[in-house]
Design an enzyme around this catalytic site. Structure first.
Site, PDB file in Angstrom:
ATOM      1  CD  GLU A 227      -1.625  -5.616   5.956  1.00 45.07           C
ATOM      2  OE1 GLU A 227      -1.901  -4.407   6.120  1.00 45.07           O
ATOM      3  OE2 GLU A 227      -1.168  -6.073   4.883  1.00 45.07           O
TER       4      GLU A 227
ATOM      5  CG  HIS B  44      -3.822  -3.115   3.511  1.00 47.74           C
ATOM      6  ND1 HIS B  44      -2.757  -2.634   4.236  1.00 47.74           N
ATOM      7  CD2 HIS B  44      -4.459  -2.028   3.002  1.00 47.74           C
ATOM      8  CE1 HIS B  44      -2.747  -1.314   4.184  1.00 47.74           C
ATOM      9  NE2 HIS B  44      -3.763  -0.923   3.440  1.00 47.74           N
TER      10      HIS B  44
ATOM     11  CB  CYS C 195      -0.982  -0.020   1.165  1.00 45.93           C
ATOM     12  SG  CYS C 195      -2.369   1.131   0.958  1.00 45.93           S
TER      13      CYS C 195
END
Length: 197
Positions: free
Chosen positions: A180, A178, A84
């Protein structure tokens, strides 16, 4: 037997270190925080995390002279992963909070979206060895973006335009989404970048 990798997470006093660390733990990858020369040469991979302001982050990177370390890493043909904001920092410039020069490893400009891009999006046009991810959805949360451009390995549709969502240029990897926060598919794409490719 898979060779162990040590990932250096670049610390520029912003970012989502905790969630990145949790992801790396899930794939049994060792990590350290990098905020200067100490331990830099031990790293196999550098990771630039992805939450915060471009202007603040690039200022901190330059104050700590981490930009010089990243340059060395790129020149040594070692993997650099930007997530990002981390991907955007690798670009030529950004207009977030005024015009700011980036690290310049990707000859691309970061511009503002008309509306924040938040939610799950499906990507298209992965390079051959990432084609297995074309059916997966990943989580996005950003208000600045890179126009779909010459490093166009993957894009997603948003606001009648294409957003560059995955970049691979030599040893540099950029993810606008993202991983994660993208559950199993997020874990798997980071695992593939680190261990396979």
């Amino acid at each position: 037997m898979i060779k162990k990798k040590l990932v250096g997470i670049v610390n520029y006093n912003v970012g989502n270190h905790t969630s990145i660390i949790n992801l790396l733990k899930k794939i049994n990858v060792e990590y350290i925080l990098i905020d200067g020369k100490k331990n830099f040469n031990k790293c196999d991979i550098l990771l630039l995390p992805g939450v915060g302001s471009f202007a603040y982050a690039i200022k901190k990177i330059r104050q700590k002279k981490i930009d010089l370390l990243i340059n060395k890493f790129v020149n040594r043909k070692k993997k650099v992963i930007g997530i990002c904001l981390g991907m955007q920092l690798l670009c030529k410039s950004s207009i977030e909070n005024g015009y700011n020069k980036g690290l310049g490893h990707l000859d691309l400009k970061v511009i503002k979206l008309k509306k924040i891009n938040t939610g799950w999006r499906k990507n298209t046009l992965y390079p051959t060895n990432f084609k297995s991810f074309t059916k997966d959805y990943f989580y996005f949360n950003h208000s600045y973006y890179i126009k779909f451009n010459s490093y166009k390995y993957s894009s997603c549709k948003m606001q009648n335009s294409k957003i560059t969502s995955f970049i691979k240029k030599n040893n540099i990897y950029g993810l606008q989404f993202h991983p994660e926060k993208s559950y199993e598919q997020g874990i798997n794409i980071v695992k593939k970048i680190i261990f396979n490719d």
